[in-house]
Design a protein around this motif. Structure first.
Motif, PDB file in Angstrom:
ATOM      1  N   ARG A  47       5.675  -2.711  -3.677  1.00 49.80           N
ATOM      2  CA  ARG A  47       6.554  -1.867  -2.862  1.00 49.80           C
ATOM      3  C   ARG A  47       5.750  -1.092  -1.818  1.00 49.80           C
ATOM      4  NH1 ARG A  47       8.690  -1.004  -7.989  1.00 49.80           N
ATOM      5  NH2 ARG A  47      10.627  -2.119  -8.307  1.00 49.80           N
ATOM      6  N   ALA A  48       4.575  -0.623  -2.203  1.00 46.79           N
ATOM      7  CA  ALA A  48       3.713   0.094  -1.255  1.00 46.79           C
ATOM      8  C   ALA A  48       3.291  -0.834  -0.114  1.00 46.79           C
ATOM      9  CB  ALA A  48       2.493   0.674  -1.968  1.00 46.79           C
ATOM     10  N   VAL A  49       2.951  -2.071  -0.433  1.00 49.32           N
ATOM     11  CA  VAL A  49       2.571  -3.047   0.597  1.00 49.32           C
ATOM     12  C   VAL A  49       3.763  -3.322   1.508  1.00 49.32           C
ATOM     13  CG1 VAL A  49       1.920  -5.469   0.995  1.00 49.32           C
ATOM     14  CG2 VAL A  49       0.689  -4.106  -0.703  1.00 49.32           C
ATOM     15  N   LEU A  50       4.951  -3.463   0.941  1.00 51.76           N
ATOM     16  CA  LEU A  50       6.138  -3.713   1.758  1.00 51.76           C
ATOM     17  C   LEU A  50       6.404  -2.558   2.719  1.00 51.76           C
ATOM     18  CD1 LEU A  50       8.573  -5.352  -0.827  1.00 51.76           C
ATOM     19  CD2 LEU A  50       7.247  -6.480   0.979  1.00 51.76           C
ATOM     20  N   THR A  51       6.141  -1.333   2.270  1.00 54.19           N
ATOM     21  CA  THR A  51       6.295  -0.168   3.147  1.00 54.19           C
ATOM     22  C   THR A  51       5.331  -0.256   4.321  1.00 54.19           C
ATOM     23  OG1 THR A  51       7.084   1.226   1.348  1.00 54.19           O
ATOM     24  CG2 THR A  51       6.146   2.358   3.255  1.00 54.19           C
ATOM     25  N   VAL A  52       4.078  -0.608   4.040  1.00 54.77           N
ATOM     26  CA  VAL A  52       3.075  -0.748   5.097  1.00 54.77           C
ATOM     27  C   VAL A  52       3.456  -1.894   6.038  1.00 54.77           C
ATOM     28  CG1 VAL A  52       0.650  -1.319   5.556  1.00 54.77           C
ATOM     29  CG2 VAL A  52       1.235   0.261   3.706  1.00 54.77           C
ATOM     30  N   CYS A  53       3.955  -2.986   5.486  1.00 57.62           N
ATOM     31  CA  CYS A  53       4.378  -4.120   6.318  1.00 57.62           C
ATOM     32  C   CYS A  53       5.495  -3.698   7.269  1.00 57.62           C
ATOM     33  CB  CYS A  53       4.852  -5.284   5.451  1.00 57.62           C
ATOM     34  SG  CYS A  53       3.545  -6.074   4.512  1.00 57.62           S
ATOM     35  N   HIS A  54       6.435  -2.928   6.763  1.00 61.89           N
ATOM     36  CA  HIS A  54       7.534  -2.434   7.596  1.00 61.89           C
ATOM     37  C   HIS A  54       6.982  -1.557   8.719  1.00 61.89           C
ATOM     38  CE1 HIS A  54      11.635  -1.198   8.526  1.00 61.89           C
ATOM     39  NE2 HIS A  54      11.171   0.031   8.616  1.00 61.89           N
ATOM     40  N   GLN A  55       6.034  -0.689   8.390  1.00 66.92           N
ATOM     41  CA  GLN A  55       5.427   0.176   9.398  1.00 66.92           C
ATOM     42  C   GLN A  55       4.691  -0.640  10.453  1.00 66.92           C
ATOM     43  OE1 GLN A  55       3.119   2.631   6.758  1.00 66.92           O
ATOM     44  NE2 GLN A  55       4.801   4.078   6.428  1.00 66.92           N
ATOM     45  N   ARG A  56       3.988  -1.670  10.005  1.00 68.07           N
ATOM     46  CA  ARG A  56       3.278  -2.552  10.964  1.00 68.07           C
ATOM     47  C   ARG A  56       4.272  -3.232  11.895  1.00 68.07           C
ATOM     48  NH1 ARG A  56      -0.282  -5.027   6.218  1.00 68.07           N
ATOM     49  NH2 ARG A  56      -1.996  -3.524   6.225  1.00 68.07           N
ATOM     50  N   ALA A  57       5.368  -3.735  11.323  1.00 70.40           N
ATOM     51  CA  ALA A  57       6.371  -4.426  12.133  1.00 70.40           C
ATOM     52  C   ALA A  57       7.001  -3.474  13.136  1.00 70.40           C
ATOM     53  CB  ALA A  57       7.447  -5.044  11.223  1.00 70.40           C
ATOM     54  N   MET A  58       7.280  -2.247  12.717  1.00 64.48           N
ATOM     55  CA  MET A  58       7.847  -1.247  13.631  1.00 64.48           C
ATOM     56  C   MET A  58       6.852  -0.943  14.759  1.00 64.48           C
ATOM     57  SD  MET A  58      10.899  -0.179  12.524  1.00 64.48           S
ATOM     58  CE  MET A  58      11.089   1.510  13.040  1.00 64.48           C
ATOM     59  N   ALA A  59       5.589  -0.747  14.417  1.00 69.34           N
ATOM     60  CA  ALA A  59       4.559  -0.414  15.405  1.00 69.34           C
ATOM     61  C   ALA A  59       4.363  -1.566  16.401  1.00 69.34           C
ATOM     62  CB  ALA A  59       3.239  -0.080  14.712  1.00 69.34           C
ATOM     63  N   ALA A  60       4.555  -2.797  15.932  1.00 74.01           N
ATOM     64  CA  ALA A  60       4.383  -3.965  16.799  1.00 74.01           C
ATOM     65  C   ALA A  60       5.642  -4.267  17.612  1.00 74.01           C
ATOM     66  CB  ALA A  60       4.009  -5.186  15.951  1.00 74.01           C
ATOM     67  N   GLY A  61       6.702  -3.482  17.379  1.00 76.53           N
ATOM     68  CA  GLY A  61       7.944  -3.713  18.114  1.00 76.53           C
ATOM     69  C   GLY A  61       8.747  -4.885  17.598  1.00 76.53           C
ATOM     70  N   LEU A  62       8.478  -5.293  16.361  1.00 78.88           N
ATOM     71  CA  LEU A  62       9.191  -6.425  15.791  1.00 78.88           C
ATOM     72  C   LEU A  62      10.494  -6.025  15.120  1.00 78.88           C
ATOM     73  CD1 LEU A  62       6.105  -8.202  14.192  1.00 78.88           C
ATOM     74  CD2 LEU A  62       7.231  -8.744  16.362  1.00 78.88           C
ATOM     75  N   MET A  63      10.644  -4.730  14.866  1.00 79.45           N
ATOM     76  CA  MET A  63      11.853  -4.195  14.226  1.00 79.45           C
ATOM     77  C   MET A  63      12.267  -2.928  14.958  1.00 79.45           C
ATOM     78  SD  MET A  63      10.862  -4.551  10.214  1.00 79.45           S
ATOM     79  CE  MET A  63      12.515  -4.287   9.630  1.00 79.45           C
ATOM     80  N   LEU A  64      13.534  -2.617  14.902  1.00 78.43           N
ATOM     81  CA  LEU A  64      14.035  -1.372  15.494  1.00 78.43           C
ATOM     82  C   LEU A  64      14.029  -0.271  14.479  1.00 78.43           C
ATOM     83  CD1 LEU A  64      17.033  -2.789  17.517  1.00 78.43           C
ATOM     84  CD2 LEU A  64      14.772  -2.202  18.362  1.00 78.43           C
TER      85      LEU A  64
END
Length: 64
Positions: A47-64
């Motif tokens: 779950r911690a890794v998934l949180t970091v993955c979400h943050q990476r995707a947001m920072a890269a502009g892949l998610m809103l």
């Protein structure tokens, strides 16, 4: 009656396995180390890794 065992946290792999310049998978946003350790992680670590993955995707502009 015994409680059903919860299912393990599923891998975020989307079968787009390509690493960027920082060795982060462009498909799931996990690092090489996170990918290689996934099967040994407990659900809290996953779950911690998934949180970091979400943050990476947001920072890269892949998610809103």
């Amino acid at each position: 009656m015994s409680e059903a065992k919860p299912r393990p946290v599923a891998s975020p792999c989307v079968s787009i396995c390509a690493l960027d310049e920082q060795d982060i998978c462009t498909g799931c946003q996990r690092s090489v180390e996170e990918i290689s350790r996934w099967s040994q992680m407990d659900d809290d670590e996953r779950r911690a890794v998934l949180t970091v993955c979400h943050q990476r995707a947001m920072a890269a502009g892949l998610m809103l």
